[in-house]
Design a protein around this motif. Structure first.
Motif, PDB file in Angstrom:
ATOM      1  N   SER A 124       0.790  -1.463  -0.080  1.00  0.00           N
ATOM      2  CA  SER A 124       0.080  -0.024   0.044  1.00  0.00           C
ATOM      3  C   SER A 124       0.812   1.342  -0.050  1.00  0.00           C
ATOM      4  CB  SER A 124      -0.947  -0.032   1.161  1.00  0.00           C
ATOM      5  OG  SER A 124      -0.283   0.051   2.385  1.00  0.00           O
ATOM      6  N   SER A 125       2.092   1.225   0.563  1.00  0.00           N
ATOM      7  CA  SER A 125       2.845   2.211   0.643  1.00  0.00           C
ATOM      8  C   SER A 125       3.542   2.923  -0.727  1.00  0.00           C
ATOM      9  CB  SER A 125       4.284   1.934   1.430  1.00  0.00           C
ATOM     10  OG  SER A 125       4.937   1.058   0.830  1.00  0.00           O
ATOM     11  N   THR A 126       3.281   1.948  -1.885  1.00  0.00           N
ATOM     12  CA  THR A 126       3.596   2.338  -3.360  1.00  0.00           C
ATOM     13  C   THR A 126       2.407   2.863  -4.218  1.00  0.00           C
ATOM     14  OG1 THR A 126       3.548   0.129  -3.902  1.00  0.00           O
ATOM     15  CG2 THR A 126       5.560   0.744  -3.254  1.00  0.00           C
ATOM     16  N   ILE A 127       1.261   2.912  -3.486  1.00  0.00           N
ATOM     17  CA  ILE A 127       0.058   3.040  -4.453  1.00  0.00           C
ATOM     18  C   ILE A 127       0.248   4.457  -4.970  1.00  0.00           C
ATOM     19  CG2 ILE A 127      -2.360   3.938  -4.375  1.00  0.00           C
ATOM     20  CD1 ILE A 127      -2.816   1.669  -2.315  1.00  0.00           C
ATOM     21  N   ARG A 128       0.673   5.427  -4.020  1.00  0.00           N
ATOM     22  CA  ARG A 128       0.983   6.900  -4.787  1.00  0.00           C
ATOM     23  C   ARG A 128       2.076   6.928  -5.896  1.00  0.00           C
ATOM     24  NH1 ARG A 128      -1.664  11.249  -5.775  1.00  0.00           N
ATOM     25  NH2 ARG A 128      -2.691  10.783  -3.748  1.00  0.00           N
ATOM     26  N   THR A 129       3.298   6.243  -5.342  1.00  0.00           N
ATOM     27  CA  THR A 129       4.346   6.206  -6.394  1.00  0.00           C
ATOM     28  C   THR A 129       3.880   5.558  -7.763  1.00  0.00           C
ATOM     29  OG1 THR A 129       5.736   6.034  -4.805  1.00  0.00           O
ATOM     30  CG2 THR A 129       6.703   5.287  -6.897  1.00  0.00           C
ATOM     31  N   ALA A 130       3.180   4.572  -7.708  1.00  0.00           N
ATOM     32  CA  ALA A 130       2.658   3.821  -8.980  1.00  0.00           C
ATOM     33  C   ALA A 130       1.827   4.761  -9.665  1.00  0.00           C
ATOM     34  CB  ALA A 130       1.920   2.684  -8.496  1.00  0.00           C
ATOM     35  N   TYR A 131       0.797   5.335  -8.832  1.00  0.00           N
ATOM     36  CA  TYR A 131       0.076   6.272  -9.498  1.00  0.00           C
ATOM     37  C   TYR A 131       0.641   7.488 -10.350  1.00  0.00           C
ATOM     38  CZ  TYR A 131      -3.841  10.008 -10.008  1.00  0.00           C
ATOM     39  OH  TYR A 131      -4.787  10.740 -10.486  1.00  0.00           O
ATOM     40  N   ASN A 132       1.728   7.909  -9.613  1.00  0.00           N
ATOM     41  CA  ASN A 132       2.473   9.317 -10.507  1.00  0.00           C
ATOM     42  C   ASN A 132       3.479   8.705 -11.372  1.00  0.00           C
ATOM     43  OD1 ASN A 132       1.347  11.055  -8.648  1.00  0.00           O
ATOM     44  ND2 ASN A 132       2.993  11.021  -6.822  1.00  0.00           N
ATOM     45  N   GLN A 133       3.833   7.422 -11.474  1.00  0.00           N
ATOM     46  CA  GLN A 133       4.859   7.030 -12.430  1.00  0.00           C
ATOM     47  C   GLN A 133       3.758   6.524 -13.878  1.00  0.00           C
ATOM     48  OE1 GLN A 133       8.064   7.414 -12.418  1.00  0.00           O
ATOM     49  NE2 GLN A 133       7.977   8.330 -10.507  1.00  0.00           N
ATOM     50  N   ILE A 134       2.716   6.156 -13.301  1.00  0.00           N
ATOM     51  CA  ILE A 134       1.842   5.678 -14.421  1.00  0.00           C
ATOM     52  C   ILE A 134       1.037   6.464 -15.255  1.00  0.00           C
ATOM     53  CG2 ILE A 134      -0.021   3.905 -15.118  1.00  0.00           C
ATOM     54  CD1 ILE A 134       1.078   1.942 -12.610  1.00  0.00           C
ATOM     55  N   LYS A 135       0.273   7.401 -14.514  1.00  0.00           N
ATOM     56  CA  LYS A 135      -0.450   8.558 -15.030  1.00  0.00           C
ATOM     57  C   LYS A 135       0.045   9.163 -16.519  1.00  0.00           C
ATOM     58  CE  LYS A 135      -3.549  12.071 -13.771  1.00  0.00           C
ATOM     59  NZ  LYS A 135      -4.974  11.676 -13.644  1.00  0.00           N
ATOM     60  N   PRO A 136       1.377   9.529 -16.094  1.00  0.00           N
ATOM     61  CA  PRO A 136       1.972  10.457 -17.438  1.00  0.00           C
ATOM     62  C   PRO A 136       2.304   9.639 -18.429  1.00  0.00           C
ATOM     63  CG  PRO A 136       3.510  10.433 -15.405  1.00  0.00           C
ATOM     64  CD  PRO A 136       2.202   9.632 -14.969  1.00  0.00           C
ATOM     65  N   ILE A 137       2.272   8.208 -18.721  1.00  0.00           N
ATOM     66  CA  ILE A 137       2.808   7.442 -19.808  1.00  0.00           C
ATOM     67  C   ILE A 137       1.789   7.787 -20.889  1.00  0.00           C
ATOM     68  CG2 ILE A 137       2.928   5.033 -20.417  1.00  0.00           C
ATOM     69  CD1 ILE A 137       3.745   4.289 -17.695  1.00  0.00           C
ATOM     70  N   LYS A 138       2.185   7.794 -22.164  1.00  0.00           N
ATOM     71  CA  LYS A 138       1.615   8.402 -23.258  1.00  0.00           C
ATOM     72  C   LYS A 138       0.444   7.513 -23.579  1.00  0.00           C
ATOM     73  CE  LYS A 138       4.295   6.247 -27.039  1.00  0.00           C
ATOM     74  NZ  LYS A 138       4.463   6.459 -28.166  1.00  0.00           N
ATOM     75  N   GLU A 139       0.360   6.212 -23.346  1.00  0.00           N
ATOM     76  CA  GLU A 139      -0.708   5.332 -23.571  1.00  0.00           C
ATOM     77  C   GLU A 139      -1.671   5.221 -22.832  1.00  0.00           C
ATOM     78  OE1 GLU A 139       3.110   3.455 -25.536  1.00  0.00           O
ATOM     79  OE2 GLU A 139       2.481   4.239 -23.433  1.00  0.00           O
ATOM     80  N   VAL A 140      -1.445   5.737 -21.410  1.00  0.00           N
ATOM     81  CA  VAL A 140      -2.743   5.877 -20.488  1.00  0.00           C
ATOM     82  C   VAL A 140      -3.599   6.942 -20.794  1.00  0.00           C
ATOM     83  CG1 VAL A 140      -2.998   6.312 -17.981  1.00  0.00           C
ATOM     84  CG2 VAL A 140      -0.994   5.016 -18.779  1.00  0.00           C
ATOM     85  N   GLU A 141      -4.878   6.559 -20.945  1.00  0.00           N
ATOM     86  CA  GLU A 141      -5.814   7.852 -21.002  1.00  0.00           C
ATOM     87  C   GLU A 141      -6.232   8.203 -19.738  1.00  0.00           C
ATOM     88  OE1 GLU A 141      -8.853  10.012 -23.079  1.00  0.00           O
ATOM     89  OE2 GLU A 141      -6.951   9.093 -23.741  1.00  0.00           O
ATOM     90  N   ARG A 142      -6.482   7.346 -18.950  1.00  0.00           N
ATOM     91  CA  ARG A 142      -7.043   7.512 -17.476  1.00  0.00           C
ATOM     92  C   ARG A 142      -6.257   6.693 -16.569  1.00  0.00           C
ATOM     93  NH1 ARG A 142     -12.038   9.718 -16.399  1.00  0.00           N
ATOM     94  NH2 ARG A 142     -11.754   9.013 -14.254  1.00  0.00           N
TER      95      ARG A 142
END
Length: 135
Positions: A74-92
């Motif tokens: 659970s401590s990595t949720i914010r990190t994962a979110y912040n790293q995944i969200k800007p990836i170009k293939e990610v719409e949401r």
């Protein structure tokens, strides 16, 4: 916010680039009056911004998928979110409740690109992928 503002918002939801003159005809106001209302809706934070809708098929996207990610810790949720969200293939990328922590909507050129993405995000957790067949 009154019924006129609600009608303006409804029309802008359908087409955020609608001309103020067209909006004005629909609500029986002048274009400048509609412009003032829109500016006030923006100032009040009701309209936060405008977005772009793309035709992914014309851009060569052949794979659309929802990917739920069950985070390792659970401590990595914010990190994962912040790293995944800007990836170009990610719409949401949404944080969600339940067993999974993130729900990702992605658009990929092909299956190989999806696999590469899944390998990339698997450092954060276990992905569960559902391919979109039709929208």
């Amino acid at each position: 916010m009154d019924s006129i503002d609600q009608k303006i918002i409804e029309m802008l939801r359908f087409n955020a680039r609608e001309a103020f003159s067209t909006l004005g005809k629909a609500v029986d106001l002048s274009a400048p009056a509609v412009g003032k209302r829109v500016k006030q809706l923006e100032k009040n934070g009701i309209i936060e911004g405008y977005s772009l809708r793309l035709n992914h098929d014309k851009l060569g996207v052949t794979v659309k998928a929802y990917i739920n990610l069950k985070i390792h810790q659970s401590s990595t949720i914010r990190t994962a979110y912040n790293q995944i969200k800007p990836i170009k293939e990610v719409e949401r990328c949404d944080r969600i409740t339940g067993e999974d922590s993130l729900c990702i909507l992605g658009f990929f050129k092909d299956n190989k690109a999806l696999i590469t993405f899944l390998e990339r995000i698997s450092q954060y957790g276990v992905p569960n992928t559902s391919i979109i067949l039709e929208t």
